[in-house]
Design an enzyme around this catalytic site. Structure first.
Site, short mmCIF file in Angstrom:
data_model
loop_
_atom_site.label_atom_id
_atom_site.label_comp_id
_atom_site.label_asym_id
_atom_site.label_seq_id
_atom_site.Cartn_x
_atom_site.Cartn_y
_atom_site.Cartn_z
CB SER A 244 -14.20 22.29 37.94
OG SER A 244 -14.96 23.29 38.96
CG ASP B 252 -12.62 24.03 42.05
OD1 ASP B 252 -12.05 24.95 42.34
OD2 ASP B 252 -13.65 23.53 41.32
CG ASP C 292 -12.04 25.70 37.50
OD1 ASP C 292 -11.66 24.99 38.59
OD2 ASP C 292 -12.53 26.02 36.84
CG ASP D 58 -15.13 26.74 39.46
OD1 ASP D 58 -13.93 25.87 40.46
OD2 ASP D 58 -15.84 26.93 38.62
#
Length: 433
Positions: free
Chosen positions: A91, A227, A229, A231
């Site tokens: 992440s 960020d 990834d 999410d």
């Protein structure tokens, strides 16, 4: 092993191919079909291969999305009629880290019972591997187009000028969706690169200074940051103001929830969010820190929205995973109806103090603090650390999950009261040493 956002840590130390293989075997014990994907980190390629091997050894078929945003992976579990999803990602963590996130068909992360069962299998090596005739298949798929189509069908903004800072991550679906919606999109750090050369992966105010400057100087309407990834989603208003997490939470929640409904927020969320929503007849359901807990609370029928000030936003009618691209499109829709700067000007800001106390025996200290607080205060919440609500404010004491620290937070509607509560909270920890 599982923190609030899955398994995460330094590659080659805490996160290894052996671990990924074992997790694949553990997840594969009660699944027939699993969707997998990864963020741009180079280590993700061999970790995904190891995880897929573990799944296939147990007879589970693997649908490999390759490089994909975590919300794309989570949503694709249902789209592919799969039993689970796995994202290889750390992440917002720095490049040396990687990790493993597990998803249910609803888009919700693995809950406590599912995580505990996976951990048990890992501890006991409780795997049943298939012979050559029973191994699972591995096929490739691209869920990006369906994610984009879903986003475009879920919002209806007037076309705006938008700058999107992808942070060299996997959130390109945001750019494609906004473009399909008619927006003029300019990008920053758009080339996926797991070393994150453009800026650190976490989209904090400091890390988004270039985004803020470009939005301000280019007269763009909105700035979006993700960020690694995707999410998480953070934002910048047209005047270059970086939106605080609490203000963004309040903005989304007020739009999503109606009078009589609730929103799920972690225990460290600002009192300003609660006050702002109370004016609209919307209640607050506090959870432990971590989007997995927010998502669990968001399954209640009267919870219309869940969010963390760190940048994870959950609309349960859409999906139970934090979907940064959806949040970006939704924010652009709101900005097209009324400028973000005007909206956040209506959200109160209260003085907040944060600090930490270094100590080795943090668990023992927190146990003594809890006993004292429960004896001396009336309105105490022990969901995650110890949170005390008092007249005009609150304070929170939480042990760090990774460092020998107890974190201290205090907030009040007035500066002097915030300072008083912070010192009161610090004293509780110091006296419990």
């Amino acid at each position: 092993m599982f923190g609030t956002s899955g398994i995460r840590g330094p590659v080659g130390d805490e996160v290894t191919a052996d671990l990924a293989l074992a997790v694949g075997r553990a997840v594969g014990m009660d699944t027939d079909r699993v969707v997998v994907g990864r963020d741009p980190r180079d280590s993700g390629t061999f970790l995904l291969d190891a995880l897929a091997a573990g799944l296939r050894e147990t007879g589970t078929d693997v649908v490999d999305l390759g490089l994909a945003a975590t919300p794309t992976v989570a949503r694709a579990v249902a789209w592919e009629d799969a039993d689970a999803g796995v994202s290889i990602t750390a992440s917002h963590n720095p490049a040396p880290d990687n990790g493993i996130k597990l998803w249910q068909p609803s888009g919700q992360a693995y809950d406590g019972a599912l995580r505990e069962e996976v951990e048990r299998r890992l501890r006991e090596a409780d795997f049943q591997l298939r012979d050559w005739a029973g191994i699972g298949t591995r096929t490739e798929a691209d869920a990006g187009p369906r994610h984009i189509e879903t986003l475009v069908g879920s919002v209806d903004p007037d076309p705006l000028d938008v700058v999107v800072d992808l942070g060299n991550g996997a959130g390109g679906v945001t750019v494609d969706a906004l473009t399909a919606l008619g927006c003029a999109v300019e990008t920053l750090n758009a080339q996926p690169d797991g070393s994150f050369p453009g800026r650190p992966s976490e989209p904090t105010a400091e890390n988004c200074r270039s985004l803020a400057a470009l939005v301000r100087e280019s007269d763009a309407d909105v700035g979006i940051a993700h960020d690694g990834d995707a999410d998480r989603m953070r934002a910048v208003a047209h005047d270059g103001t970086y939106l605080s997490g609490d203000a963004t939470l309040a903005l989304f929640a007020a739009d999503a929830a109606s009078d009589g409904q609730r929103v799920a927020v972690p225990v460290d969320t600002s009192l300003a969010v609660e006050d702002y929503l109370a004016e609209r007849g919307v209640g607050v359901e506090r959870t432990p820190v971590g989007d997995v807990y927010v998502a669990e609370a968001a399954t209640a029928p009267d919870v219309a929205f869940g969010g963390e000030p760190s940048g994870a936003w959950i609309w349960p009618t859409e999906t139970l995973c934090p979907d940064g691209p959806y949040a970006a499109c939704k924010l652009v829709e709101l900005a097209s109806e009324r400028p973000l700067a005007d909206r956040i000007a209506e959200i109160p800001e209260y003085p907040i103090r944060r600090g930490s106390i270094e100590l080795d025996a943090k668990a023992a200290v927190m146990e003594r603090v809890s006993e004292t607080v429960l004896d001396e205060y009336d309105d105490v919440t022990t969901l995650d650390g110890v949170r005390v609500a008092v007249d005009g404010g609150w304070f929170l004491l939480r042990a760090s999950g990774t460092q020998p620290l107890v974190r201290v937070t205090a907030e009040a509607r007035e500066e002097a009261r915030a300072e008083e509560l912070f010192e009161e909270a610090r004293s509780l920890v110091e006296n419990a040493r």
